[in-house]
Design an enzyme around this catalytic site. Structure first.
Site, PDB file in Angstrom:
ATOM      1  N   ASP A 140       0.847  -1.195   0.000  1.00 10.50           N
ATOM      2  CA  ASP A 140       0.000   0.000   0.000  1.00 10.50           C
ATOM      3  C   ASP A 140       0.886   1.250   0.000  1.00 10.50           C
ATOM      4  O   ASP A 140       2.019   1.224   0.475  1.00 10.50           O
ATOM      5  CB  ASP A 140      -0.875   0.045   1.269  1.00 10.50           C
ATOM      6  CG  ASP A 140      -1.949  -1.030   1.268  1.00 10.50           C
ATOM      7  OD1 ASP A 140      -2.156  -1.653   0.219  1.00 10.50           O
ATOM      8  OD2 ASP A 140      -2.564  -1.238   2.329  1.00 10.50           O
ATOM      9  N   GLN A 141       0.306   2.338  -0.439  1.00 12.29           N
ATOM     10  CA  GLN A 141       1.039   3.611  -0.518  1.00 12.29           C
ATOM     11  C   GLN A 141       1.709   3.975   0.810  1.00 12.29           C
ATOM     12  O   GLN A 141       2.840   4.448   0.835  1.00 12.29           O
ATOM     13  CB  GLN A 141       0.071   4.724  -0.932  1.00 12.29           C
ATOM     14  CG  GLN A 141       0.740   6.082  -1.079  1.00 12.29           C
ATOM     15  CD  GLN A 141      -0.235   7.146  -1.584  1.00 12.29           C
ATOM     16  OE1 GLN A 141      -1.332   6.844  -2.016  1.00 12.29           O
ATOM     17  NE2 GLN A 141       0.181   8.393  -1.512  1.00 12.29           N
TER      18      GLN A 141
END
Length: 305
Positions: A140-141
């Site tokens: 995920d970011q």
């Protein structure tokens, strides 16, 4: 087994246990070249014995040099962006880097820069490597830690298969709210999309199979936070975040899944990745030090592995 890169070719010195094997047998059964790539190698005359083109049925002898065309020059595929990436492991086949928070693994639209892939492209270019940027898995970011890239089509095909077979083992460290009832456990709950939110996921009986193993390492009563070590049997989007939130223990700073703390990002770090090397099959283990989580996690990654 001795192997080295010679220009566009991988040169393998045939060991005693491969004596009598045909070139085709080595490519298919020892190097695990998939059908499509095998066809490409055949069409480009990309397999030689001691520098000569010979029939693929030719039996190999100990000490022979088998050359395989693996390292053809390629476009990077993304725009180069200067950044200081932390390399955890690198050879001619694989690259493992430590991703900071607030960064996507790869561009989601044409022309996008400042993703990890853009930084990897710069790294390749600065090393004089004309290699397409290919990630094997994503984070995920706002999740930090180890991300694996493969440098040529054979490494990609093998690493994809290893991922499918769950032979690439990833260990995460998470800081969650509250005290978990069990010291160790397995969360086996299917995960699907949330109809009410475009990027959110939720536990759903009609979702994809998702299995998360966890172990509580430490409970900090002062902050009512638990440090948890997590290993995944599957790799669903937001899996750790959804599963721990489902248990009633959302990740610290993860407002999407129930944390009331407005942190800069959720406290989740991909601390270790272990995998068999796609060519040599040697076990590679990479530990990713904390980058910007010192304020979240006390101590160093090694303290918890």
């Amino acid at each position: 087994m001795q192997m080295r890169k010679k220009g566009e070719w991988l040169e393998i010195t045939i060991p005693h246990n491969w004596v009598g094997y045909s070139i085709e047998s080595v490519l298919k059964n020892e190097l695990h070249v998939p059908k499509k790539l095998l066809h490409q190698i055949r069409m480009s005359k990309g397999a030689k014995q001691n520098g000569k083109e010979v029939p693929w049925s030719t039996a190999l002898q100990q000490g022979d040099k088998l050359q395989v065309l693996l390292f053809q020059l390629e476009e990077l595929g993304v725009i180069t962006t200067y950044m200081d990436i932390e390399v955890l492991y690198e050879d001619d086949h694989v690259l493992v880097v430590n991703k900071p928070a607030g960064m996507n693994v790869h561009p989601n639209e044409e022309g996008q820069t400042n993703t990890l892939a853009n930084g990897v492209a710069y790294h390749y270019q600065s090393q004089g490597q004309e290699v397409k940027v290919r990630h094997i898995h994503r984070l995920d970011q706002d999740t930090t830690g180890a991300v694996v890239f493969a440098k040529h089509p054979l490494a990609v095909a093998i690493m994809d298969r290893l991922l499918e077979q769950r032979s690439i083992k990833r260990t995460y460290l998470a800081l969650v709210h509250g005290k978990l009832k069990q010291k160790k456990g397995v969360i086996n709950e299917r995960i699907g999309k949330d109809r009410h939110h475009p990027s959110r996921r939720r536990v759903s009986p009609t979702g994809q199979e998702a299995v998360t193993n966890y172990e509580v390492l430490n409970y900090m009563s002062k902050n009512d936070l638990s440090l948890v070590k997590v290993q995944l049997d599957t790799g669903r989007t937001h899996q750790i975040r959804v599963h721990l939130s489902h248990l009633g223990h959302p990740l610290y700073g993860d407002s999407m899944y129930g944390s009331k703390v407005k942190g800069s990002h959720q406290a989740l770090h991909a601390a270790k990745v272990t995998f068999p090397h796609p060519i040599s099959e040697e076990v590679i283990e990479c530990v990713a030090p904390f980058i910007d989580e010192q304020d979240l996690f006390p101590g160093s990654v090694q303290d918890y592995l």
